[in-house]
Write a protein that holds these residues in place. Structure first.
Motif, PDB file in Angstrom:
ATOM      1  N   VAL A 333      12.412 -12.983 -30.129  1.00  0.00           N
ATOM      2  CA  VAL A 333      13.828 -13.307 -30.327  1.00  0.00           C
ATOM      3  C   VAL A 333      14.071 -13.891 -31.719  1.00  0.00           C
ATOM      4  O   VAL A 333      15.006 -13.491 -32.424  1.00  0.00           O
ATOM      5  CB  VAL A 333      14.310 -14.275 -29.234  1.00  0.00           C
ATOM      6  CG1 VAL A 333      15.750 -14.702 -29.487  1.00  0.00           C
ATOM      7  CG2 VAL A 333      14.194 -13.625 -27.863  1.00  0.00           C
ATOM      8  N   ILE A 334      13.224 -14.822 -32.152  1.00  0.00           N
ATOM      9  CA  ILE A 334      13.440 -15.453 -33.460  1.00  0.00           C
ATOM     10  C   ILE A 334      13.204 -14.450 -34.582  1.00  0.00           C
ATOM     11  O   ILE A 334      13.920 -14.461 -35.598  1.00  0.00           O
ATOM     12  CB  ILE A 334      12.549 -16.699 -33.618  1.00  0.00           C
ATOM     13  CG1 ILE A 334      12.926 -17.758 -32.578  1.00  0.00           C
ATOM     14  CG2 ILE A 334      12.688 -17.287 -35.016  1.00  0.00           C
ATOM     15  CD1 ILE A 334      12.074 -19.003 -32.633  1.00  0.00           C
ATOM     16  N   TYR A 335      12.223 -13.566 -34.407  1.00  0.00           N
ATOM     17  CA  TYR A 335      12.019 -12.535 -35.432  1.00  0.00           C
ATOM     18  C   TYR A 335      13.259 -11.660 -35.562  1.00  0.00           C
ATOM     19  O   TYR A 335      13.678 -11.311 -36.672  1.00  0.00           O
ATOM     20  CB  TYR A 335      10.801 -11.677 -35.101  1.00  0.00           C
ATOM     21  CG  TYR A 335      10.516 -10.622 -36.144  1.00  0.00           C
ATOM     22  CD1 TYR A 335       9.790 -10.932 -37.286  1.00  0.00           C
ATOM     23  CD2 TYR A 335      10.990  -9.322 -36.001  1.00  0.00           C
ATOM     24  CE1 TYR A 335       9.538  -9.975 -38.267  1.00  0.00           C
ATOM     25  CE2 TYR A 335      10.751  -8.358 -36.971  1.00  0.00           C
ATOM     26  CZ  TYR A 335      10.030  -8.691 -38.099  1.00  0.00           C
ATOM     27  OH  TYR A 335       9.797  -7.746 -39.070  1.00  0.00           O
ATOM     28  N   ALA A 336      13.851 -11.301 -34.418  1.00  0.00           N
ATOM     29  CA  ALA A 336      15.068 -10.484 -34.464  1.00  0.00           C
ATOM     30  C   ALA A 336      16.209 -11.226 -35.145  1.00  0.00           C
ATOM     31  O   ALA A 336      16.945 -10.656 -35.953  1.00  0.00           O
ATOM     32  CB  ALA A 336      15.461 -10.067 -33.047  1.00  0.00           C
ATOM     33  N   LEU A 337      16.348 -12.516 -34.842  1.00  0.00           N
ATOM     34  CA  LEU A 337      17.464 -13.283 -35.389  1.00  0.00           C
ATOM     35  C   LEU A 337      17.304 -13.601 -36.873  1.00  0.00           C
ATOM     36  O   LEU A 337      18.298 -13.837 -37.562  1.00  0.00           O
ATOM     37  CB  LEU A 337      17.632 -14.594 -34.600  1.00  0.00           C
ATOM     38  CG  LEU A 337      18.060 -14.454 -33.138  1.00  0.00           C
ATOM     39  CD1 LEU A 337      18.069 -15.805 -32.454  1.00  0.00           C
ATOM     40  CD2 LEU A 337      19.422 -13.788 -33.031  1.00  0.00           C
ATOM     41  N   THR A 338      16.071 -13.622 -37.355  1.00  0.00           N
ATOM     42  CA  THR A 338      15.843 -13.954 -38.768  1.00  0.00           C
ATOM     43  C   THR A 338      15.770 -12.716 -39.652  1.00  0.00           C
ATOM     44  O   THR A 338      15.470 -12.836 -40.845  1.00  0.00           O
ATOM     45  CB  THR A 338      14.545 -14.770 -38.931  1.00  0.00           C
ATOM     46  OG1 THR A 338      13.463 -14.057 -38.328  1.00  0.00           O
ATOM     47  CG2 THR A 338      14.671 -16.138 -38.278  1.00  0.00           C
ATOM     48  N   SER A 339      16.019 -11.539 -39.089  1.00  0.00           N
ATOM     49  CA  SER A 339      15.952 -10.332 -39.920  1.00  0.00           C
ATOM     50  C   SER A 339      17.017 -10.341 -41.007  1.00  0.00           C
ATOM     51  O   SER A 339      16.843  -9.720 -42.061  1.00  0.00           O
ATOM     52  CB  SER A 339      16.103  -9.087 -39.041  1.00  0.00           C
ATOM     53  OG  SER A 339      17.326  -9.113 -38.339  1.00  0.00           O
ATOM     54  N   GLY A 340      18.138 -11.046 -40.771  1.00  0.00           N
ATOM     55  CA  GLY A 340      19.154 -11.165 -41.811  1.00  0.00           C
ATOM     56  C   GLY A 340      18.633 -11.870 -43.048  1.00  0.00           C
ATOM     57  O   GLY A 340      19.042 -11.562 -44.174  1.00  0.00           O
ATOM     58  N   VAL A 400      13.766  -2.481 -23.618  1.00  0.00           N
ATOM     59  CA  VAL A 400      14.379  -3.763 -23.993  1.00  0.00           C
ATOM     60  C   VAL A 400      14.055  -4.111 -25.444  1.00  0.00           C
ATOM     61  O   VAL A 400      14.933  -4.525 -26.217  1.00  0.00           O
ATOM     62  CB  VAL A 400      13.898  -4.874 -23.047  1.00  0.00           C
ATOM     63  CG1 VAL A 400      14.319  -6.249 -23.581  1.00  0.00           C
ATOM     64  CG2 VAL A 400      14.473  -4.676 -21.646  1.00  0.00           C
ATOM     65  N   ILE A 401      12.793  -3.920 -25.846  1.00  0.00           N
ATOM     66  CA  ILE A 401      12.392  -4.235 -27.220  1.00  0.00           C
ATOM     67  C   ILE A 401      13.110  -3.315 -28.208  1.00  0.00           C
ATOM     68  O   ILE A 401      13.579  -3.755 -29.269  1.00  0.00           O
ATOM     69  CB  ILE A 401      10.866  -4.117 -27.364  1.00  0.00           C
ATOM     70  CG1 ILE A 401      10.181  -5.190 -26.516  1.00  0.00           C
ATOM     71  CG2 ILE A 401      10.454  -4.261 -28.825  1.00  0.00           C
ATOM     72  CD1 ILE A 401       8.672  -5.098 -26.520  1.00  0.00           C
ATOM     73  N   VAL A 402      13.221  -2.029 -27.862  1.00  0.00           N
ATOM     74  CA  VAL A 402      13.937  -1.091 -28.734  1.00  0.00           C
ATOM     75  C   VAL A 402      15.406  -1.474 -28.854  1.00  0.00           C
ATOM     76  O   VAL A 402      15.996  -1.414 -29.945  1.00  0.00           O
ATOM     77  CB  VAL A 402      13.789   0.356 -28.197  1.00  0.00           C
ATOM     78  CG1 VAL A 402      14.708   1.304 -28.957  1.00  0.00           C
ATOM     79  CG2 VAL A 402      12.344   0.814 -28.304  1.00  0.00           C
ATOM     80  N   LEU A 403      16.005  -1.912 -27.751  1.00  0.00           N
ATOM     81  CA  LEU A 403      17.409  -2.335 -27.792  1.00  0.00           C
ATOM     82  C   LEU A 403      17.576  -3.588 -28.659  1.00  0.00           C
ATOM     83  O   LEU A 403      18.558  -3.706 -29.405  1.00  0.00           O
ATOM     84  CB  LEU A 403      17.920  -2.597 -26.377  1.00  0.00           C
ATOM     85  CG  LEU A 403      18.156  -1.353 -25.503  1.00  0.00           C
ATOM     86  CD1 LEU A 403      18.563  -1.757 -24.098  1.00  0.00           C
ATOM     87  CD2 LEU A 403      19.218  -0.451 -26.131  1.00  0.00           C
ATOM     88  N   ILE A 404      16.619  -4.521 -28.549  1.00  0.00           N
ATOM     89  CA  ILE A 404      16.687  -5.721 -29.396  1.00  0.00           C
ATOM     90  C   ILE A 404      16.609  -5.324 -30.869  1.00  0.00           C
ATOM     91  O   ILE A 404      17.370  -5.831 -31.707  1.00  0.00           O
ATOM     92  CB  ILE A 404      15.549  -6.701 -29.029  1.00  0.00           C
ATOM     93  CG1 ILE A 404      15.786  -7.298 -27.639  1.00  0.00           C
ATOM     94  CG2 ILE A 404      15.435  -7.814 -30.075  1.00  0.00           C
ATOM     95  CD1 ILE A 404      14.653  -8.184 -27.166  1.00  0.00           C
ATOM     96  N   VAL A 408      20.156  -5.941 -32.507  1.00  0.00           N
ATOM     97  CA  VAL A 408      20.099  -7.278 -33.121  1.00  0.00           C
ATOM     98  C   VAL A 408      19.413  -7.212 -34.492  1.00  0.00           C
ATOM     99  O   VAL A 408      20.003  -7.588 -35.507  1.00  0.00           O
ATOM    100  CB  VAL A 408      19.370  -8.283 -32.206  1.00  0.00           C
ATOM    101  CG1 VAL A 408      19.326  -9.667 -32.871  1.00  0.00           C
ATOM    102  CG2 VAL A 408      20.053  -8.371 -30.848  1.00  0.00           C
ATOM    103  N   THR A 409      18.173  -6.734 -34.505  1.00  0.00           N
ATOM    104  CA  THR A 409      17.398  -6.766 -35.748  1.00  0.00           C
ATOM    105  C   THR A 409      18.044  -5.922 -36.849  1.00  0.00           C
ATOM    106  O   THR A 409      18.281  -6.410 -37.957  1.00  0.00           O
ATOM    107  CB  THR A 409      15.964  -6.278 -35.481  1.00  0.00           C
ATOM    108  OG1 THR A 409      15.378  -7.060 -34.443  1.00  0.00           O
ATOM    109  CG2 THR A 409      15.125  -6.393 -36.741  1.00  0.00           C
ATOM    110  N   SER A 410      18.327  -4.669 -36.540  1.00  0.00           N
ATOM    111  CA  SER A 410      18.870  -3.770 -37.564  1.00  0.00           C
ATOM    112  C   SER A 410      20.245  -4.205 -38.070  1.00  0.00           C
ATOM    113  O   SER A 410      20.465  -4.245 -39.287  1.00  0.00           O
ATOM    114  CB  SER A 410      18.927  -2.339 -37.023  1.00  0.00           C
ATOM    115  OG  SER A 410      17.633  -1.876 -36.717  1.00  0.00           O
TER     116      SER A 410
END
Length: 592
Positions: A333-340, A400-404, A408-410
């Motif tokens: 989750v944090i990796y996805a949120l910090t992609s920005g 689920v991981i692909v959706l995240i 979120v990440t992209s």
């Protein structure tokens, strides 16, 4: 825009903390009345020395129910390889059972051979009782005074459950196998087995809040604490000696340089310059492959931010022992949120380097770390599927991981890239860059990239290698690591040593009139990751008993991704420190 993104990331991380802390069992309040059923889940079985090679509990021919009910699990639990199902043991609250029969089972010779193979490999089982982990071996091998071909293999058929309670709560559970209740499974033949168990309840004064303390006591024993503190002292001494020695030399040399260059400015104008001032017109010349360089900085900054957030969660107590899947949930989750952050850092720096194709740079940033990780996961997940191991992710979890990643990440990566592109900041260089680069003089072999990387990576590695054993034994073994404060101190020391050795090597490189320091500083800073991977070889073959293709591929595959992440993160730290240093020294002199 940058401030809004930082606030969004901080708010999202806070929500993640709340979500992770909220991982509880079905019986959320953990309070029971006498005779009430307490949830007991069978998790997995596997070779004791191969932590990644685990299988579903009922893959072995235990007494299975007519219908196996699977517990709904969180993302982190699935990533951890947990596959919880209802166990047949009935351990109702404060109800003693004296030798209760679990089932009468007729084992075919194929099932006997399956059990014997498991006992031969030291298989253990894991269960959870009211969220308390319990383990036990399924059998034993009698090797005493016997040739390997004459070993005797036995299966445990009776288990003792000793459970401690305080008022209306379960405090502790201990599982013991009856050493006298054995079934000989040495030969391939059909046998009849009666599996049974005994339950004894005892009262204790231990409060519910401290029931997890026993699982962390091993790491807190005085002997282990002494080793941890020795690691800290070793690291601190390394830092003091290195930084003191290098700082003394560096500051004295720099002081002499400043005095010399100030004197040269007062002397005749035709006097030839030497040293790092001589290349002032080339030192801020942008590096080759600047899109890749900016992508490395973006990914390294994101991984550094991820590491800081993980340390914050660890220090506030989120990752207590056997909080199932909390760490993996936090990482995803944090990796996805910090992609920005990665998108903003990479694109803004790329634009500072006068790059034009920022979209390609953004795609490169998004794939730089996720790409190798995805390819490694595809291979290892295929291996796990071939072995029918619990490490193989179900299709739903992959979705689920692909959706995240997609939702979120992209988008955050793109938003960060747009914000970086619109920041319109220029690269701050205290001196002007000449139109044509100077030729780099011939340097001795030990000043080339590979020897410099070896020197730069060894020194930070020497400050952390003692603590590495405990980290590896926790990730790839059955130890519990809880002393996150000491680990955080070691991490800070690692950053300091990495930054300082990179700055020192950068100075000596510039003093040799070699102005191509950009990539060199990044490679020297990140080279510690190569040493950590070399330590993986030592740990696997000299300090562990892991074996088999699956465990070997999982160990070296995922450790390659982790060390690659360290390479990007520490490379970013090294370059940022070198950039500050280079700007400082060239700002302190007058260059025409």
């Amino acid at each position: 825009m940058g401030e809004r993104m930082a606030a969004l990331v901080a708010l999202s991380a806070l929500l993640v903390c709340v979500g992770i802390v909220g991982v509880v069992s079905d019986a959320s309040n953990h309070r029971y009345s006498q005779g009430e059923p307490v949830p007991l889940y069978a998790n997995k079985v596997g070779p004791f020395h191969n932590p990644s090679e685990t299988y579903r509990y009922f893959d072995l021919p235990f007494c299975s129910p007519d219908q196996v009910n699977e517990k709904k699990e969180a993302l982190g639990e699935v990533l951890n390889g947990d596959r919880l199902v209802d166990a047949r043991y009935v351990l109702n609250f404060r109800v003693d059972e004296d030798s209760k029969t679990l089932c009468q089972k007729h084992l075919l010779k194929e099932e006997v051979a399956q059990f014997r193979s498991a006992v031969m490999k030291d298989y253990y089982f894991q269960m959870y009782y009211d969220d308390l982990p319990i383990w036990g071996f399924i059998g034993k091998v009698d090797r005493e005074d016997r040739h390997p071909s004459d070993y005797k293999y036995s299966l445990y058929k009776h288990i003792f459950f000793d459970i401690l309670y305080n008022d209306d709560r379960v405090i502790e559970i201990i599982v013991r196998a009856d050493k006298n209740a054995l079934v000989d499974i040495t030969e391939d033949k059909d046998i009849d087995v009666e599996f049974s168990y005994t339950v004894k309840w005892k009262e204790t004064t231990t409060p519910f809040e401290k029931r997890m303390d026993k699982y962390s006591q091993l790491s807190s024993l005085p002997r282990h604490l002494e080793i941890h503190w020795f690691s800290i002292i070793n690291s601190c001494v390394t830092v003091l000696l290195l930084t003191g020695f290098l700082a003394t030399i560096l500051m004295r040399v720099l002081k002499n340089d400043f005095v010399k260059y100030a004197h040269d400015e007062e002397a005749a104008d035709d006097q030839e310059e030497t040293g790092w001032k001589y290349i002032h017109g080339d030192v801020f010349r942008f590096p080759q492959n600047k899109s890749l360089f900016a992508a490395c900085l973006g990914s390294g900054t994101q991984l550094f931010t991820l590491t800081i957030f993980i340390f914050i969660l660890a220090l506030v107590g989120v990752f207590y022992p056997y909080n199932r899947g909390a760490l993996f949930t936090a990482l995803v989750v944090i990796y996805a949120l910090t992609s920005g952050i990665a998108g903003y850092t990479a694109t803004s720096f790329y634009c500072q380097l006068e790059g034009t194709n920022w979209v390609r740079n953004l795609l490169l940033t998004g794939c730089l770390f996720c790409g190798p990780l995805f390819l490694t996961f595809c291979f290892l997940n295929t291996v796990a599927i071939a072995y029918s191991a619990t490490a193989a992710l179900p299709f739903g979890t992959i979705v689920v991981i692909v959706l995240i990643w997609t939702l979120v990440t992209s988008p955050l990566l793109v938003l960060g890239g747009i914000a970086g592109k619109n920041s319109k900041t220029e690269f701050q260089a205290p001196v002007r860059t000449t139109k044509y680069p100077r030729e780099i003089p011939q340097l001795p072999w030990y000043r080339s990239t590979i020897p410099q990387m070896a020197m730069a990576g060894f020194l930070p590695f020497s400050a952390i290698y003692i603590e590495l054993y405990y980290i590896f034994a926790s990730i790839w073994g059955h130890r519990i690591y809880i002393i996150y404060s000491i680990l955080f101190i070691v991490f800070i020391i690692l950053l300091i040593v990495t930054a300082f050795i990179t700055v020192s090597l950068t100075y000596f490189q510039l003093a040799s009139e070699d102005h191509e320091w950009w990539w060199r500083s990044f490679l020297c800073g990140g080279s510690t990751g190569i040493f950590i991977y070399a330590y993986c070889l030592y740990y696997y073959y000299a300090r562990s008993d892991m074996s088999g293709f699956m465990q070997t591929s999982f160990f070296f595959g995922y450790m390659a991704c982790i060390c690659y992440g360290f390479f990007l993160m520490l490379g970013t730290v090294g370059f940022r420190a070198a950039l500050l240093f280079v700007r400082h020294i060239y700002h302190s002199i007058k260059c025409e």
